[in-house]
Design an enzyme around this catalytic site. Structure first.
Site, PDB file in Angstrom:
ATOM      1  N   THR A  34       5.072  -1.972  -3.110  1.00 25.91           N
ATOM      2  CA  THR A  34       4.063  -0.975  -3.277  1.00 25.91           C
ATOM      3  C   THR A  34       3.535  -0.773  -1.894  1.00 25.91           C
ATOM      4  O   THR A  34       3.508   0.558  -1.723  1.00 25.91           O
ATOM      5  CB  THR A  34       2.652  -2.157  -2.850  1.00 25.91           C
ATOM      6  OG1 THR A  34       2.634  -2.611  -4.293  1.00 25.91           O
ATOM      7  CG2 THR A  34       0.894  -1.195  -3.574  1.00 25.91           C
ATOM      8  N   ASP A  60      10.860  -2.620  -7.024  1.00 25.07           N
ATOM      9  CA  ASP A  60       9.541  -4.011  -7.344  1.00 25.07           C
ATOM     10  C   ASP A  60      10.319  -5.414  -6.595  1.00 25.07           C
ATOM     11  O   ASP A  60      11.015  -5.363  -7.183  1.00 25.07           O
ATOM     12  CB  ASP A  60       9.068  -4.307  -8.653  1.00 25.07           C
ATOM     13  CG  ASP A  60       7.801  -4.957  -8.525  1.00 25.07           C
ATOM     14  OD1 ASP A  60       7.143  -3.896  -8.650  1.00 25.07           O
ATOM     15  OD2 ASP A  60       7.846  -5.706  -8.430  1.00 25.07           O
TER      16      ASP A  60
HETATM   17  N1  ASP Z   1       4.551  -6.040  -7.947  1.00 22.83           N
HETATM   18  C1  ASP Z   1       4.627  -5.320  -5.969  1.00 22.83           C
HETATM   19  C2  ASP Z   1       6.036  -6.212  -5.627  1.00 22.83           C
HETATM   20  O1  ASP Z   1       5.987  -6.733  -5.232  1.00 22.83           O
HETATM   21  C3  ASP Z   1       3.549  -5.475  -5.714  1.00 22.83           C
HETATM   22  C4  ASP Z   1       3.817  -4.999  -3.842  1.00 22.83           C
HETATM   23  O2  ASP Z   1       4.518  -4.911  -3.524  1.00 22.83           O
HETATM   24  O3  ASP Z   1       2.356  -5.970  -3.252  1.00 22.83           O
HETATM   25  O4  ASP Z   1       7.142  -5.054  -5.321  1.00 22.83           O
END
Ligand code: ASP
Length: 345
Positions: free
Chosen positions: A12, A57
């Site tokens: 994110t 991700d």
């Molecule tokens: N789905 C994201 C990831 O782990 C969640 C995050 O970055 O907080 O890449």
């Protein structure tokens, strides 16, 4: 002037909202730089940026990505005082644990961080996490030695040893917790380091990279009502080499005869089984209750107070390092290699 290498892998923190669709997508290097111009203008730290392509991700991270991260650090090891890895929070504890085993003899900080909201969002936790992680990665004591030369996770004002962490919150900014080991530092007006808790490698050690892994491992979580058929099919998976057996409380399992028989058969076939309690805090103690003493008889090893994330990555690393020597893997599982368990070797 200290030098820090900032490695972008995704998550994110490296995303931005698309104007057209509103969905989150990986930011470009340009827009990332534009979101934190202050990062590249600090008076006493020079930050260089290296971006993996594509940014991913962290649900997609696998042992090949751990290898790439570890190799990147080894390649640039002599040129920087510290490293910050931007990574999604979902599997950050796995990657941090894996790198703690892969980077033997580490004498420089490797700080993982990320955020719950993207860097361009006004209320984002990204800037604080990132800027403080950079400061920690470049922090030196009065002898000019790195203050925390191990693999850590900095998140929401706490610095943790990475191989002690678990992502425990999908909503709050304080996403991580280290249940069995105190934080290595707290950031408020000042950053307070708990240096007596830091794991130091031999200062003369050279960095040694270990990137071979073997993922023929599985997690078997016990639950009331678990059937013989389920346990049998898991233990009979082809080429299975190791099992993380998630037990109750102090490492207890039901007293079904079939369970011990299946576990013993698997151990006799050369499958490694490690007992990890389903509780977040505390230690496995298989001598406490009669039901669990059967586990010892079956040849199940104690996981002590390790996290599932650290145990899985330790198994993959040890199986990759010693492919033909199960006994050596078993011995090393019972040792504290880089602060992942609370035992005296
Ligand atoms: N789905 C994201 C990831 O782990 C969640 C995050 O970055 O907080 O890449």
């Amino acid at each position: 002037m200290n030098k820090v290498l900032l490695i972008l892998t995704g998550g994110t923190i490296c995303m931005e909202r698309s104007r057209e669709t509103g969905a989150l997508r990986p930011a470009t290097e340009e827009s990332f730089r534009a979101a934190v111009p202050e990062l590249f203008e600090t008076p006493d730290t020079e930050v260089h940026l290296l971006s993996f392509t594509p940014l991913i991700d962290s649900s997609d991270v696998n042992p090949q990505d751990w290898k790439k991260m570890a190799q990147t650090i080894a390649k640039h090891y002599d040129d920087y005082d510290g490293f910050v890895i931007l990574h999604g929070t979902d599997t950050m504890s796995y990657s941090g644990s894996a790198l703690s085993f892969m980077l033997e003899g580490l004498n420089k900080p490797v700080v993982f961080t990320g955020s719950q909201l993207p860097i361009g969002v006004l209320r984002s936790d990204a800037k604080e996490n990132l800027l403080t992680a950079i400061e920690i990665a470049s922090a030196r004591d009065e002898n000019n030695d790195a203050i925390v030369p191990e693999v850590t996770i900095y998140f929401e004002s706490r610095l943790f040893r990475a191989n002690r962490t678990t992502k425990r919150n999908a909503e709050h900014f304080a996403a991580f917790k280290s249940y069995n080991y105190p934080p290595l530092a707290q950031a408020g007006l000042h950053i307070t380091y708990n240096v007596h808790l830091v794991h130091y490698s031999d200062p003369k050690a050279q960095l040694k990279l270990h990137t071979d892994t073997d993922n023929h491992v599985v997690v078997l979580k016990l639950f009331p009502g678990i059937t013989e058929q389920v346990v049998r099919s898991i233990l009979h998976i082809r080429d299975l080499k190791a099992v993380v057996l998630e037990t109750y409380g102090a490492g207890n399992a039901p007293s079904y005869k079939w369970l011990y028989k299946l576990l013993k058969e698997a151990v006799d076939k050369g499958i490694i089984i490690v007992n990890k309690t389903q509780c977040s805090t505390g230690m496995v103690d298989m001598e406490l209750y009669e039901v669990s003493s059967n586990l010892i008889k079956a040849g199940v090893l104690s996981g002590f107070d390790i996290t599932t994330e650290a145990l899985l990555s330790k198994l993959m690393y040890l199986l990759g390092e010693h492919p033909d020597n199960i006994e050596r893997v078993k011995i090393l599982l019972q040792k504290d290699l880089c602060g992942e368990i609370t035992i005296h070797n």
